[in-house]
Write a protein that holds these residues in place. Structure first.
Motif, PDB file in Angstrom:
ATOM      1  N   ARG A  53       0.871  -1.190   0.000  1.00  9.77           N
ATOM      2  CA  ARG A  53       0.000   0.000   0.000  1.00  9.77           C
ATOM      3  C   ARG A  53       0.908   1.241   0.000  1.00  9.77           C
ATOM      4  NH1 ARG A  53      -5.223  -0.099   1.670  1.00  9.77           N
ATOM      5  NH2 ARG A  53      -4.910   1.515   3.257  1.00  9.77           N
ATOM      6  N   ASP A  86       7.128   0.019  10.449  1.00  3.22           N
ATOM      7  CA  ASP A  86       5.719   0.282  10.151  1.00  3.22           C
ATOM      8  C   ASP A  86       5.534   0.962   8.797  1.00  3.22           C
ATOM      9  OD1 ASP A  86       4.992  -0.663  12.701  1.00  3.22           O
ATOM     10  OD2 ASP A  86       5.383   1.306  13.583  1.00  3.22           O
ATOM     11  N   ASP A  94      -7.684   5.019   4.989  1.00  3.70           N
ATOM     12  CA  ASP A  94      -8.194   3.965   5.855  1.00  3.70           C
ATOM     13  C   ASP A  94      -7.218   2.791   5.842  1.00  3.70           C
ATOM     14  OD1 ASP A  94     -10.521   5.341   6.502  1.00  3.70           O
ATOM     15  OD2 ASP A  94     -11.587   4.571   4.732  1.00  3.70           O
ATOM     16  N   GLY A  95      -6.857   2.323   7.015  1.00  7.54           N
ATOM     17  CA  GLY A  95      -5.942   1.199   7.096  1.00  7.54           C
ATOM     18  C   GLY A  95      -4.496   1.647   7.048  1.00  7.54           C
ATOM     19  N   PRO A  96      -3.598   0.691   7.147  1.00 11.30           N
ATOM     20  CA  PRO A  96      -2.167   1.025   7.204  1.00 11.30           C
ATOM     21  C   PRO A  96      -1.630   1.519   5.864  1.00 11.30           C
ATOM     22  CG  PRO A  96      -2.451  -1.344   7.073  1.00 11.30           C
ATOM     23  CD  PRO A  96      -3.826  -0.764   7.245  1.00 11.30           C
ATOM     24  N   ASP A 137       1.833   1.317   3.867  1.00 11.93           N
ATOM     25  CA  ASP A 137       3.097   0.577   3.916  1.00 11.93           C
ATOM     26  C   ASP A 137       4.301   1.450   3.579  1.00 11.93           C
ATOM     27  OD1 ASP A 137       1.799  -1.749   4.562  1.00 11.93           O
ATOM     28  OD2 ASP A 137       1.835  -2.576   2.537  1.00 11.93           O
ATOM     29  N   GLU A 166      -0.890  -1.671  -4.278  1.00 19.11           N
ATOM     30  CA  GLU A 166      -2.077  -0.816  -4.353  1.00 19.11           C
ATOM     31  C   GLU A 166      -1.648   0.634  -4.217  1.00 19.11           C
ATOM     32  OE1 GLU A 166      -6.064   0.269  -1.710  1.00 19.11           O
ATOM     33  OE2 GLU A 166      -4.776  -1.428  -1.140  1.00 19.11           O
TER      34      GLU A 166
END
Length: 338
Positions: A180, A270, A239-241, A243, A212
């Motif tokens: 991501r 992270d 929304d969400g982590p 990368d 993505e």
């Protein structure tokens, strides 16, 4: 009465003609051995050339202007050092001016050329418009452009493929298992912003892209503080982590590092971060910054050499030199194996 050494005295001590002495001191038209011999004599006598007299005789100022958007940007500092290293042995001083990031500011620099205070300009504008191009084409002194190529307008140019560089960074991140991935760009109406956006869009739309795209966050400047603000906004809206974040330059990337630290995110565990420009400050921060080198010092060196060539042969065809990007992998994008 002045005891200042003269050119005649230097020639006499070196045992060479006055003309040979002059050429050697100017760093051109003389062999390395001759230059060393004359310089040794000049140093022994404490000889210093009379710049004002030389300028009057040759109808030159022996000053080259280096006009940039922000003299505090480490990229321009490195370029300036490389430019000075090339020009100084030929008797030229480098005069640095900050023209801001707007096309109108760059235009004011070009209009000021009519006062004859410099023999040439090495210019690296962020924004270019039609009026800027017309003033460049009609300038009475040589101009060398760093950044956007102005070769089609008859201007010597030094360029690099930053779009390709962004693609290299994206590929590196996917190879590291990052999926991501977001892009943090500077203003997209600038030359670097436009080219780097194009590079990211091409990389994430390629069929081989194994990830993505989280899209682009546009900062209001290419600075650390702008990077901090934009990184927080990016991380808030996704929304969400996330990368990985590919930043359009090292200053923006350092802003991402700071924002990540403020949010308790570990880089690179992270979040992976890459920059562009491979600056000294990027190498010095913790974690050290993975960055795409665009050959900053090399671009400065080549631009200065193009300027010297243009000053000595004004009728030669305009030249374009392109410097390729290279990824410099460091701590900010590679998870520890320990």
């Amino acid at each position: 009465m002045s005891n200042r050494a003269t050119l005649h005295e230097v020639a006499r001590l070196a045992g060479v003609s006055l003309a040979s002495t002059s050429r050697a001191l100017h760093g051109s038209g003389a062999s390395p051995a001759m230059i060393e011999k004359v310089q040794t004599a000049a140093d022994e006598l404490g000889y210093r050339p009379n710049a004002a007299g030389r300028s009057l005789r040759m109808k030159r100022t022996f000053q080259i202007e280096f006009a940039v958007a922000d003299i505090g940007n480490p990229v321009y500092v490195e370029m300036m050092t490389a430019i000075h290293a090339v020009l100084a042995p030929h008797g030229y001083r480098t005069v640095v001016s900050s023209m801001g990031d707007q096309a109108d500011s760059a235009i004011s620099v070009l209009r000021a050329l009519d006062d004859g205070h410099v023999d040439g300009v090495i210019i690296s504008p962020l924004r270019v418009n039609d009026e800027f191009v017309e003033l460049v084409r009609s300038a009475e002194v040589p101009i060398v452009a760093i950044g956007r190529s102005l070769l089609d307008h008859g201007i010597d140019s030094v360029s690099t493929d930053s779009a390709m560089g962004i693609g290299i960074a994206v590929a590196h991140l996917t190879q590291q298992g990052r999926r991501r991935i977001a892009f943090l760009n500077g203003p997209t109406d600038t030359t670097p912003g436009e080219h780097r956006q194009r590079g990211f869009d091409a990389a994430v739309s390629d069929p081989s892209f194994a990830g993505e795209s989280l899209g682009t966050e546009v900062a209001d400047d290419f600075t650390v503080s702008a990077g901090v603000r934009a990184a927080h906004h990016l991380l808030d809206r996704i929304d969400g982590p996330v990368d990985a974040i590919v930043a359009a330059n090292d200053l923006l990337a350092i802003g991402v590092l700071r924002a990540a630290r403020e949010r308790g995110l570990s880089v690179p565990d992270d979040l992976a971060v890459t920059g562009m420009d491979d600056t000294e400050i990027g190498r010095a921060v913790l974690p050290s910054l993975t960055s795409v080198s665009l050959g900053t010092a090399e671009r400065g060196r080549v631009a200065a050499e193009l300027m010297l060539a243009r000053l000595s042969e004004s009728q030669q065809a305009p030249q374009l030199s392109t410097i390729g990007p290279e990824l410099m992998v460091r701590e900010s994008s590679v998870r520890s194996t320990r």
